[in-house]
Design a protein around this motif. Structure first.
Motif, PDB file in Angstrom:
ATOM      1  N   ILE A  20     -17.592 -64.740  21.092  1.00  0.00           N
ATOM      2  CA  ILE A  20     -18.513 -65.337  20.124  1.00  0.00           C
ATOM      3  C   ILE A  20     -19.206 -66.556  20.721  1.00  0.00           C
ATOM      4  CG2 ILE A  20     -18.620 -66.593  17.928  1.00  0.00           C
ATOM      5  CD1 ILE A  20     -16.362 -64.746  16.935  1.00  0.00           C
ATOM      6  N   ALA A  62     -23.186 -66.980  21.494  1.00  0.00           N
ATOM      7  CA  ALA A  62     -23.947 -68.024  20.814  1.00  0.00           C
ATOM      8  C   ALA A  62     -24.715 -68.884  21.809  1.00  0.00           C
ATOM      9  CB  ALA A  62     -23.007 -68.892  19.980  1.00  0.00           C
ATOM     10  N   TRP A  88     -22.819 -74.592  14.545  1.00  0.00           N
ATOM     11  CA  TRP A  88     -22.709 -73.326  13.810  1.00  0.00           C
ATOM     12  C   TRP A  88     -21.688 -72.392  14.454  1.00  0.00           C
ATOM     13  CZ3 TRP A  88     -28.723 -73.139  13.547  1.00  0.00           C
ATOM     14  CH2 TRP A  88     -29.155 -73.930  12.473  1.00  0.00           C
ATOM     15  N   THR A  89     -21.582 -72.447  15.772  1.00  0.00           N
ATOM     16  CA  THR A  89     -20.591 -71.618  16.452  1.00  0.00           C
ATOM     17  C   THR A  89     -19.175 -71.991  16.015  1.00  0.00           C
ATOM     18  OG1 THR A  89     -22.017 -71.372  18.395  1.00  0.00           O
ATOM     19  CG2 THR A  89     -19.684 -70.903  18.702  1.00  0.00           C
ATOM     20  N   VAL A  93     -18.532 -70.630  12.594  1.00  0.00           N
ATOM     21  CA  VAL A  93     -18.222 -69.194  12.648  1.00  0.00           C
ATOM     22  C   VAL A  93     -16.785 -68.976  13.117  1.00  0.00           C
ATOM     23  CG1 VAL A  93     -18.754 -67.031  13.852  1.00  0.00           C
ATOM     24  CG2 VAL A  93     -20.601 -68.443  12.950  1.00  0.00           C
ATOM     25  N   LEU A 145     -14.355 -69.524  10.349  1.00  0.00           N
ATOM     26  CA  LEU A 145     -14.361 -68.384   9.428  1.00  0.00           C
ATOM     27  C   LEU A 145     -13.625 -67.187  10.019  1.00  0.00           C
ATOM     28  CD1 LEU A 145     -18.054 -68.581   8.154  1.00  0.00           C
ATOM     29  CD2 LEU A 145     -15.990 -69.070   6.821  1.00  0.00           C
ATOM     30  N   VAL A 146     -13.865 -66.926  11.307  1.00  0.00           N
ATOM     31  CA  VAL A 146     -13.227 -65.774  11.955  1.00  0.00           C
ATOM     32  C   VAL A 146     -11.718 -65.969  12.028  1.00  0.00           C
ATOM     33  CG1 VAL A 146     -12.994 -64.551  14.153  1.00  0.00           C
ATOM     34  CG2 VAL A 146     -15.259 -65.085  13.264  1.00  0.00           C
ATOM     35  N   ALA A 181     -16.288 -74.339   8.074  1.00  0.00           N
ATOM     36  CA  ALA A 181     -17.636 -73.803   7.875  1.00  0.00           C
ATOM     37  C   ALA A 181     -18.557 -74.826   7.229  1.00  0.00           C
ATOM     38  CB  ALA A 181     -17.577 -72.535   7.031  1.00  0.00           C
TER      39      ALA A 181
END
Length: 268
Positions: free
Chosen positions: A13, A17, A40-41, A44, A47-48, A68
Motif C-alpha cells: 500500500i 501510494a 492519507w496513506t 488507510v 483502516l486496513v 483515519a
C-alpha cells in the motif's frame, strides 16, 4: 492474517501510494503533494490494520477512527496548502540540485519516506490491531483523551497559521499569535502527541513495547531531519525577526516565551 502478511500488505500500500504521488508530481511539477498523500496513506493503513486485526471490535473501531480521522484531516489541510500553488521551496531546491535526474531521484526519495511511514504504522497501529484482549478502561479512556487533545490542538495551530498567512498585512512577518506565541511549531508538537495516544491503547499487548517508538520517530523526523532544520533555515532569510523568535520561543513544547529584544537592544 498473520503479522508478517499484514506488514507485507502495508508495504504494498505504501509503495503504491508513493508511486501515485510521484506520478502526480511528474505531471504537476509540485512534489509537495506527497505530503498529503503521506497522511492519507497512514489513514488507510490504520483502516486496513483495524479490518484485518485480531483485537476486540471496540479496539479496532477506535483504531480505525483515530488513525483515519487524524490522517484525513491532516491530508486535506496539506492538500489545500499545496494544490495549485508554487512547489514548496524545499522540494524545489532538490529539483534544482538534481537537474536532469530529478524525476528518478524524486521517485526513490518518495519511496525512502516509506521507511518512516511503515515504522510509524508498524509501531503504533499493529500492536493495537493485533492484541487479543481489551485494554483497561482507564487506558482506553486515556488514549481517546490524548487523541482528542492532539487532533484539536493540531487543527487549531494549523488554522491560526493559515489565518495569519492569508492576511496581507502580515506578509514577511513572524506568526506569534495563539499557540504560535508559545511554540515555534505547535502543529508539530501536537503531531507528536497524536502518536502518544496509541501507547495506552496498546497496554497489555505483546507488541506494546514498540509503540513508544512512534512518537520518538516522529519527533526525530520533525526536529532533526525533514521538518524544523530545513524549514527554519529558510525562514531565517524570509521572515523579519525570525532569529529573535528562535531565541525567545520554544522549538516544540509550548512554553511561555522569553522577553523579546527590541531593535535598540532593550527588552520588551
Amino acid at each position: 492474517m498473520s503479522l508478517s502478511s499484514a506488514f507485507l500488505l502495508a508495504l504494498a500500500i505504501a509503495f503504491s501510494a508513493k508511486t501515485l504521488a510521484w506520478v502526480i508530481q511528474k505531471r504537476t511539477r509540485n512534489a509537495g503533494l506527497v505530503d498529503p498523500i503521506w497522511a492519507w496513506t497512514l489513514a488507510v493503513l490504520a483502516l486496513v490494520f483495524a479490518w484485518i486485526g485480531t483485537a476486540p471490535a471496540e479496539v479496532r473501531i477506535a483504531l480505525a477512527v483515530m488513525g483515519a480521522a487524524w490522517g484525513v484531516r491532516l491530508g486535506i489541510h496539506l492538500w489545500r496548502r499545496n494544490a495549485g500553488k508554487p512547489e514548496d521551496w524545499r522540494y524545489a531546491k532538490f529539483r534544482a540540485e538534481w537537474g536532469a535526474g530529478a524525476d528518478a531521484k524524486m521517485f526513490w526519495f518518495f519511496q525512502f519516506q516509506n521507511i518512516f511511514t511503515l515504522t510509524l504504522a508498524g509501531c503504533a497501529f499493529l500492536p493495537v490491531a493485533f492484541r487479543t484482549d481489551m485494554p483497561h478502561p482507564v487506558a482506553f479512556a486515556l488514549a481517546v483523551l490524548i487523541w482528542l487533545i492532539s487532533v484539536i490542538g493540531e487543527a487549531v495551530a494549523d488554522a491560526q497559521l493559515e489565518r495569519f498567512r492569508t492576511d496581507s498585512n502580515n506578509r514577511g512577518e513572524v506568526c506569534r499569535v495563539g499557540l504560535w506565541r508559545y511554540s515555534r511549531h505547535p502543529n508539530y508538537f501536537f503531531e507528536c502527541v497524536h502518536w502518544v495516544a496509541y501507547i495506552p491503547l496498546a497496554f497489555g499487548s505483546p507488541l506494546a513495547v514498540f509503540t513508544p517508538l512512534a512518537p520518538i520517530v516522529m519527533a526525530f523526523l520533525l526536529m532533526k531531519l525533514s521538518g524544523v532544520p530545513m524549514l527554519e533555515a529558510g525562514l531565517m532569510h524570509r521572515k523579519r525577526g525570525y532569529a529573535d523568535y528562535v531565541r525567545t520561543t520554544s522549538a516544540l513544547i509550548p512554553w511561555p516565551p522569553k522577553p523579546s529584544a527590541r531593535p535598540d537592544g532593550e527588552q520588551q
